[in-house]
Design an enzyme around this catalytic site. Structure first.
Site, short mmCIF file in Angstrom:
data_model
loop_
_atom_site.label_atom_id
_atom_site.label_comp_id
_atom_site.label_asym_id
_atom_site.label_seq_id
_atom_site.Cartn_x
_atom_site.Cartn_y
_atom_site.Cartn_z
N CYS A 77 30.25 32.71 37.60
CA CYS A 77 31.24 32.23 36.63
C CYS A 77 31.35 33.27 35.53
O CYS A 77 30.33 33.62 34.90
CB CYS A 77 30.80 30.89 36.05
N CYS A 131 38.57 35.59 37.23
CA CYS A 131 37.94 34.26 37.30
C CYS A 131 37.53 34.06 38.75
O CYS A 131 38.31 34.35 39.67
CB CYS A 131 38.90 33.17 36.85
#
Length: 257
Positions: free
Chosen positions: A70, A177
């Site tokens: 992440c 992302c």
């Protein structure tokens, strides 16, 4: 051999699939936080606390390495995670692939969540690694959430909106992302036809194996299905994960990737 991955949701799938391809025999530990997702809007302190809890669930399985799959958690929680677990458990963060994308110069776009776009963190990466390239930061509101829920209509709308902000002559596009890597083909179809997309999953998986002290062995006998934790509790892959090839790969017990 166990390798653990953590994220608020299914953004860990690309890196998990990359580990599975490099070492099919690796026992994967996937630790998510459905009770606390999304992490993006949380304060750094709150996010760090949740990330530590998610990491502890994975660390209890005694993996050889922990991947923070992440970008947001890497920005805010990586120092605390490394303080808590290293050197016994190597912790590998996820950084947008701005450096390799910029190496050839030309026009480059960086797609990222709105909170990351224009942030000191991302601007710092661009200043450090983007020298020689003409870089455009593109906010992608709603895209990560749409991918998380496998909402095809919402994905199409978010991709189209981001594509409209992307220069038409872009040479390279950075997926800033981890969720975006699950829909990279749809992103590729929406931007310049010759643009090369740069994700982080394979590089992160390779680094995790290196930190774990093991070599890649794509021909190893496949391990079973992953062990999953949901906000610290034993769980299973979300149904939405099976909407992506990476999620289905992880459920192919006893079959090569």
């Amino acid at each position: 051999m166990k390798i653990a991955l953590m994220d608020s949701g299914i953004g860990l799938l690309p890196a998990a699939a990359a580990v599975r391809r490099l070492r099919p025999d690796a026992e994967l530990i996937l630790s998510c936080d459905p009770d606390g997702m999304p992490w993006g809007p949380r304060t750094p302190e709150d996010l760090t606390g949740r990330a530590l809890d998610v990491a502890r669930a994975a660390a209890g399985q005694r993996p050889l390495a922990l991947i923070v799959a992440c970008n947001t958690a890497t920005v805010h929680a990586l120092p605390a995670l490394r303080t808590a677990f290293e050197p016994e458990l190597p912790v590998v963060g996820t950084v947008p692939a701005i450096k390799p994308a910029s190496a050839g110069g030309g026009r480059v776009a960086v797609w990222a969540p709105p909170a990351t776009t224009g942030s000191p963190y991302q601007r710092g990466l661009i200043a450090r690694f983007g020298t020689g390239a003409d870089i455009t930061e593109v906010p992608c509101p709603g895209l990560a959430d749409a991918v998380e829920h496998a909402d095809d209509d919402a994905i199409d709308r978010a991709v189209a909106a981001a594509a409209a902000l992307t220069p038409r002559d872009v040479r390279a596009l950075v997926l800033g992302c981890t969720h975006y890597e699950l829909v990279r083909e749809r992103i590729a179809a929406a931007v310049a036809p010759d643009a090369v997309l740069y994700g982080s999953a394979t590089a992160v998986a390779t680094q995790a194996l290196r930190r774990a002290g093991v070599e890649a062995d794509p021909d190893a006998a496949p391990a079973g299905a992953p062990t999953v934790f949901a906000s610290g509790r034993p769980g299973e892959l979300p149904r939405a994960a099976l909407g992506y090839p990476e999620g289905r790969l992880l459920t192919m017990v006893g079959q090569p990737g």
